[in-house]
Design an enzyme around this catalytic site. Structure first.
Site, PDB file in Angstrom:
ATOM      1  N   LYS A 181       0.834  -1.203   0.000  1.00  0.00           N
ATOM      2  CA  LYS A 181       0.000   0.000   0.000  1.00  0.00           C
ATOM      3  C   LYS A 181       0.879   1.267   0.000  1.00  0.00           C
ATOM      4  O   LYS A 181       2.093   1.183   0.051  1.00  0.00           O
ATOM      5  CB  LYS A 181      -0.920  -0.026   1.233  1.00  0.00           C
ATOM      6  CG  LYS A 181      -1.767  -1.312   1.339  1.00  0.00           C
ATOM      7  CD  LYS A 181      -2.686  -1.535   0.143  1.00  0.00           C
ATOM      8  CE  LYS A 181      -3.830  -2.464   0.369  1.00  0.00           C
ATOM      9  NZ  LYS A 181      -3.595  -3.899   0.224  1.00  0.00           N
TER      10      LYS A 181
HETATM   11  C1  PLP Z   1      -4.886  -4.950   0.769  1.00  0.00           C
HETATM   12  C2  PLP Z   1      -6.366  -5.059   0.825  1.00  0.00           C
HETATM   13  C3  PLP Z   1      -7.024  -5.696   1.900  1.00  0.00           C
HETATM   14  C4  PLP Z   1      -6.301  -6.481   2.957  1.00  0.00           C
HETATM   15  O1  PLP Z   1      -5.398  -5.741   3.691  1.00  0.00           O
HETATM   16  P1  PLP Z   1      -4.510  -6.501   4.807  1.00  0.00           P
HETATM   17  O2  PLP Z   1      -3.927  -5.370   5.587  1.00  0.00           O
HETATM   18  O3  PLP Z   1      -3.477  -7.276   4.058  1.00  0.00           O
HETATM   19  O4  PLP Z   1      -5.401  -7.358   5.606  1.00  0.00           O
HETATM   20  C5  PLP Z   1      -8.409  -5.678   1.943  1.00  0.00           C
HETATM   21  N1  PLP Z   1      -9.123  -5.071   0.979  1.00  0.00           N
HETATM   22  C6  PLP Z   1      -8.537  -4.464  -0.072  1.00  0.00           C
HETATM   23  C7  PLP Z   1      -9.397  -3.783  -1.093  1.00  0.00           C
HETATM   24  C8  PLP Z   1      -7.137  -4.445  -0.187  1.00  0.00           C
HETATM   25  O5  PLP Z   1      -6.564  -3.846  -1.231  1.00  0.00           O
END
Ligand code: PLP
Length: 377
Positions: A181
């Site tokens: 992210k």
């Molecule tokens: C990355 C992501 C998640 C999960 O995030 P984590 O921190 O890895 O649990 C959930 N929803 C979306 C849309 C994502 O891009």
């Protein structure tokens, strides 16, 4: 090989971890956790925030807070990550999927109202690529039918719908700090609680169903088991790392946006000649440059493009497969077709986008995409 993603360090991460370790308290809810909470409430105006170990955890907390029971129905997009769905499936919810828009991968909010039944409990939106869904439509439907709204804002830090920060509009907003992210802590997440009726209970669920947080603030003289819950809070080491990133959020976003704009401008001749499609950002949405994708004309073309780039040492990757067609869910789906989502599943490809992507590498990527399409004719 030019990677698809590379974690960016701002410089102070290890320093803050060192501070946390030497403060003598490295479990959760310490100094750095509070610094992160304060950052989010003061910067984005969220009512209350709680750091979690992942966005998945934050979504699971929202599911507990809404008391989702077996048979309750949740309306959500099919073009999303599994965690958006799993958080509610774990509590026995029935999933009602929604197709994407023709113009962009976000869910078509005009389809929501027709899917509401007496069992519908919540609308879960995902702001794909950090680009807002049309939240006025969603919030009006939720108000009319008295439904909860959860925003999966995993990709949406520092992005806005009109003047409202994403993750701060629905009852709950869930963020991710996974290393893929914009702002990262390895694994990590945050729950924003915007409906103040749920602030107290969110803290209890966060701390294993106990009133430990209130006890340490001196608000109660007994500390005990008062509700259901789990261990959702991350250690101080995670929050210390994250805080170093948060201090640099403006700079990180500006750099990512610059890379995003370069892709957009350099590849726009291909879009003008209908060789491919570029991301569409509606007027109500800002762009936090979480992702740069292009949309090919067919699955075959996308496979050829990915292979061509790989042969030139560039890693470009596709994204979600529609959840209604997944091995886990396909026999539970009600049979409605979701053509746009399926189309994005087959034709969307994400290009390398990370803070430390050099100008030369980005030029090389663009040149190769342009030459792929000129050789193809
Ligand atoms: C990355 C992501 C998640 C999960 O995030 P984590 O921190 O890895 O649990 C959930 N929803 C979306 C849309 C994502 O891009």
């Amino acid at each position: 090989m030019i990677p698809f993603n590379k974690p960016h360090l701002t410089g102070k991460e290890v320093h803050y971890i060192y501070e946390a370790v030497h403060s003598g308290k490295i479990s959760g809810n310490g100094i750095f956790t509070k610094k992160c909470h304060d950052f989010f409430t003061s910067t984005y105006g969220f009512t209350k925030t709680l750091m979690t170990s992942s966005c998945t955890d934050a979504l699971e907390m929202s599911s507990l807070l809404m008391d989702i029971q077996p048979g309750d129905e949740i309306i959500l997009p099919t073009f999303t990550f599994v965690s958006t769905a799993n958080a509610f499936v774990l509590r026995g919810a029935k999933l009602v999927f929604v197709d994407s828009l023709a113009t962009e991968p976000n869910m078509n909010v005009e389809l929501i109202e027709g899917l509401i039944t007496s069992k519908t409990k919540a609308i879960v939106v995902v702001h794909y690529a950090g680009v807002a869904c049309d939240m006025d439509v969603v919030m009006n439907i939720a108000k009319k039918y008295q439904l909860f709204v959860v925003e999966d804002a995993a990709q949406a830090i520092s992005s806005y719908y009109k003047d409202k920060p994403l993750g701060g509009i629905g009852d709950f907003g869930a963020f991710s700090f996974h290393e893929t992210k914009n702002i990262i802590s390895g694994e990590g997440g945050l729950l924003a609680i915007n409906n103040s009726d749920y602030c107290n209970r969110s803290e209890i669920i966060w701390e294993k169903g106990t009133n430990r947080s209130a006890f340490f603030r001196g608000e109660t003289d007994k500390y005990g088991w008062v509700d259901v819950g789990s261990s959702f809070l991350p250690s101080e080491i995670i929050s210390a790392f994250l805080y170093a990133q948060l201090e640099n959020v403006a700079e990180i976003q500006a750099k990512r946006l610059e890379i995003w704009n370069t892709y957009y401008n350099t590849l726009s001749p291909l879009a003008e000649h209908k060789k491919l499609r570029l991301p569409y950002i509606p007027a109500y949405a800002t762009n936090n440059a979480h992702m740069f994708y292009v949309i090919c004309n067919s699955l075959e073309e996308r496979t050829a493009l990915i292979d061509y780039l790989k042969a030139h040492n560039i890693l470009a990757v596709f994204h979600y497969l529609s959840l209604h067609k997944s091995p886990y869910f396909s026999d539970k789906h009600d049979g409605r077709s979701m053509d746009y989502a399926d189309q994005y599943a087959e034709t969307l490809v994400r290009l390398p986008l990370f803070y430390d992507l050099s100008t030369e590498d980005q030029e090389f990527i663009c040149t190769k995409i342009l030459s792929f399409y000129s050789e193809k004719i």
